[in-house]
Design an enzyme around this catalytic site. Structure first.
Site, PDB file in Angstrom:
ATOM      1  N   ARG A 124     -11.771  53.633 -23.272  1.00  0.00           N
ATOM      2  CA  ARG A 124     -12.746  52.780 -22.585  1.00  0.00           C
ATOM      3  C   ARG A 124     -14.211  53.401 -22.631  1.00  0.00           C
ATOM      4  O   ARG A 124     -14.303  54.622 -22.257  1.00  0.00           O
ATOM      5  CB  ARG A 124     -12.442  52.335 -21.487  1.00  0.00           C
ATOM      6  CG  ARG A 124     -11.484  50.979 -21.273  1.00  0.00           C
ATOM      7  CD  ARG A 124     -11.505  50.727 -19.826  1.00  0.00           C
ATOM      8  NE  ARG A 124     -12.338  50.141 -19.058  1.00  0.00           N
ATOM      9  CZ  ARG A 124     -12.254  48.496 -19.239  1.00  0.00           C
ATOM     10  NH1 ARG A 124     -11.419  48.059 -19.957  1.00  0.00           N
ATOM     11  NH2 ARG A 124     -13.246  47.953 -18.850  1.00  0.00           N
ATOM     12  N   GLU A 172     -12.302  37.795 -24.681  1.00  0.00           N
ATOM     13  CA  GLU A 172     -11.973  36.365 -23.957  1.00  0.00           C
ATOM     14  C   GLU A 172     -13.249  35.904 -23.432  1.00  0.00           C
ATOM     15  O   GLU A 172     -14.187  36.515 -22.969  1.00  0.00           O
ATOM     16  CB  GLU A 172     -11.091  36.853 -22.477  1.00  0.00           C
ATOM     17  CG  GLU A 172     -10.768  35.575 -21.780  1.00  0.00           C
ATOM     18  CD  GLU A 172      -9.813  36.265 -20.561  1.00  0.00           C
ATOM     19  OE1 GLU A 172      -9.711  37.382 -20.248  1.00  0.00           O
ATOM     20  OE2 GLU A 172      -9.679  35.172 -19.615  1.00  0.00           O
ATOM     21  N   LYS A 228     -16.530  42.474 -16.286  1.00  0.00           N
ATOM     22  CA  LYS A 228     -16.734  40.969 -16.321  1.00  0.00           C
ATOM     23  C   LYS A 228     -16.712  40.451 -14.862  1.00  0.00           C
ATOM     24  O   LYS A 228     -17.654  39.798 -14.349  1.00  0.00           O
ATOM     25  CB  LYS A 228     -16.091  40.186 -17.163  1.00  0.00           C
ATOM     26  CG  LYS A 228     -16.716  40.327 -18.653  1.00  0.00           C
ATOM     27  CD  LYS A 228     -16.042  39.399 -19.592  1.00  0.00           C
ATOM     28  CE  LYS A 228     -14.917  39.734 -20.031  1.00  0.00           C
ATOM     29  NZ  LYS A 228     -14.043  39.248 -21.459  1.00  0.00           N
TER      30      LYS A 228
END
Ligand code: ATP
Ligand code: MG
Length: 564
Positions: free
Chosen positions: A271, A46, A281
């Site tokens: 992860r 993204e 982020k």
């Protein structure tokens, strides 16, 4: 090497235990869904921030699996949320991926490019009675979402198809303000999986999108847009991190209920978590906005931009990802393991040089004042092709402050009155004393050299224990050196029980001015890396270093200072 690092480094099972490989292999063997297709993955960042090392793990898996199976990997900007996405991040992400050595060829896509099709699929769902326009506010939706044992409710669930179609069209046309309506998939209000309790798949948002401008005022949710993008691109395996596991039933539901041209499959992996850092982020952005760090490329950040600026190499980062493996179980990898991977690479490839970070003058009292000589030294003893260079030597040299002690500590083998020390590659010198100012601070150190020991080779039978580095003061160039440490003082700043902003390490950046470098480094170009003897690996800062005003970043120390 610490035990902890050893354990990760020797994780030879990383390769053989790669369950994604096994999964894909089995999947291909079954035929059916992927019959006649190449393995096709995608990396879907993204563009609302720069890539961090967690994303790098994901993209190494996405590109790596495609490479392994002789398939393809697409790059798709997952830009379905107009408010936070920016073109500058799109460019930064592309540049980062190329720097790592991966390429998407002509398979460069945007989720936003599918907005029209995604809209059509939503209409298809409404027509099939599988989606409806809901009027609940987010608060009401929360109140009515039910409990573990009781189902959610919505008074709008049985809105007639025609009415939903009309409202959805008017949502698109911009007739309603943000939040007035949503489109929800009609799945199962009693599902044990919250994501299946009629999830919102479209919302109204009057915002300018970085690519589609003001063309749209409704935007699809990730859970709806993502499987559609995957299917339109004929992705065979959609690899993502474990937090999407609970979303997989919804992913499958979307693929099964709209008439997309292929049936991708989602596989989740753990992860990446790294100690003493945060990988989110949102948190990284907050640290930038509050001035804790100077930007996405602040060398203390876990972003790829920062690691690049710090002196990390593509090989060191790809090795890191390879070695940590592709587990299904979450684990926390030590930051020191990332440093270990960098050290391994730089040890082999970095040019050696001499630099003094905390300089004090050493005067060789028996060396003629107007004399100078040159020594030829190897650029890298590990690499015979690395060549040699010349360094100069004269009466006054710079040495590290702590390489002299007037009264030596126990086992101290460097300069103290009466002791012999090797000046690396030059001569054996005997310390004769020092000069102090009124306050008792040492301002100069004195020694005499032995002309018979040129090259730093002692006389026969002579024992010299200590070797120190030095820089000729006649030719030295000045530089600023930036020393970095962990950004956080606790091992788990990312954990929910910790306020990461409360445990910032106040000493994570130490700036040293007036450092002295050997003359050859005067033309170091931004990004050039070196091993400064005895000190660590350093590189010229890609943003701030200029000829005449050099700035060096410490990439990593020679040894892990925390395992000492
Ligand atoms: P963040 O929480 O940092 O904002 P994100 O998942 O929202 O991360 P995206 O740009 O959507 O950021 O992520 C792109 C891809 O990277 C996704 O497929 C996601 O699964 C993966 N990813 C993100 N963080 C990690 C991580 N720590 N470890 C492994 N993969 C990750
Ligand atoms: Mg995301």
């Amino acid at each position: 090497m610490s035990e902890e690092i050893k354990a990760v480094a020797e994780n030879e099972s990383a390769e053989s235990n790669n369950f994604i490989k096994q999964f894909i292999t089995e999947d291909l063997a079954q035929g059916g869904r992927c019959e006649g297709m190449k393995v096709h993955t995608r990396f879907p960042p993204e563009p609302n921030g720069c890539l961090h090392i967690g994303h790098v793990k994901a993209l190494c898996i996405d590109f790596g699996m495609a490479e392994y199976f002789g398939g393809l990997c697409n790059l798709r900007m997952d830009d379905t949320n107009p408010t936070k996405e920016r073109e500058e991040f799109v460019e930064a992400i592309k540049d980062d991926i190329h720097w790592l050595g991966y390429d998407w060829g002509d398979r460069y896509h945007f989720a936003s490019a599918y907005f029209e099709q995604t809209y059509e699929y939503a209409v298809e769902l409404i027509k099939k009675g599988l989606a409806y326009v809901c009027e609940l506010t987010p608060e009401q939706m929360k109140e009515m979402r039910g409990t573990h044992d009781t189902p959610a409710t919505s008074p709008y669930r049985d809105r007639p198809i025609e009415e939903s179609l009309d409202l959805f069209e008017r949502m698109r046309a911009g007739e309603f303000e943000d939040g007035k309506y949503t489109l929800r998939a009609k799945i199962d209000l009693a599902s044990g999986n919250w994501n299946m309790r009629d999830p919102v798949i479209y919302r109204i948002k009057h915002a300018t999108h970085h690519r589609t401008g003001n063309e749209w005022c409704i935007y699809p949710m990730y859970d709806f847009a993502h499987p559609i993008g995957d299917a339109l691109e004929h992705i065979t395996h959609s690899l993502c991190s474990l937090e999407y596991e609970d979303h997989r039933p919804l992913y499958d539901w979307v693929v099964d209920n709209v008439s997309v041209p292929s049936k991708p499959r989602q596989i989740e992996f753990a992860r990446l978590n790294i100690d003493y850092t945060v990988l989110s982020k949102r948190k990284l952005r907050n640290m930038i906005e509050t001035g804790v760090v100077s930007g996405w490329d602040d060398p203390r950040m876990p972003t790829l931009l920062a690691l690049r600026r710090r002196g990390y190499t593509p090989a060191s980062i790809r090795n890191f990802c390879e070695k940590i493996g592709v587990a299904k179980n979450p684990s926390i990898v030590p930051w020191s393991f990332l440093e270990y991977c960098l050290r391994e690479d730089l040890n082999e490839h970095a040019t050696r040089a001499m630099a003094v970070i905390n300089p004090i003058k050493l005067v060789i009292t028996n060396y003629p004042e107007d004399q100078s000589e040159k020594f030829v030294i190897e650029n890298n003893p590990q690499d015979e092709n690395a060549g040699t260079r010349e360094i100069t030597f004269s009466r006054e040299l710079w040495i590290e402050e702590d390489d002299f002690m007037e009264v030596p500590a126990k086992k101290y083998q460097r300069l103290y009155p009466g002791n012999k020390v090797r000046l690396k590659s030059a001569y054996i010198v005997t310390c004769t004393g020092c000069k102090k100012d009124e306050d008792g601070n040492i301002v100069e150190v004195y020694a005499e050299y032995d002309p018979e020991t040129r090259g730093g080779n002692p006389r026969e039978g002579e024992k010299v224990r200590g070797t120190i580095h030095w820089v000729d003061s006649k030719t030295a160039v000045d530089a600023q050196v930036r020393l970095f440490d962990r950004l956080f003082t606790v091992p788990d700043p990312d954990s929910a029980s910790v306020d990461y902003m409360e445990c910032i390490n106040p000493n994570s950046l130490i700036v040293k001015d007036n450092c002295k470098l050997e003359a050859g480094l005067a033309d170091a170009k931004p990004g050039d890396g070196f091993q400064f003897l005895r000190l660590g690996y350093f590189c010229a800062d890609s943003k701030d270093s200029k000829p005449g005003a050099l700035v060096f970043n410490r990439s990593v120390e020679l040894k892990d200072s925390y395992s000492k």
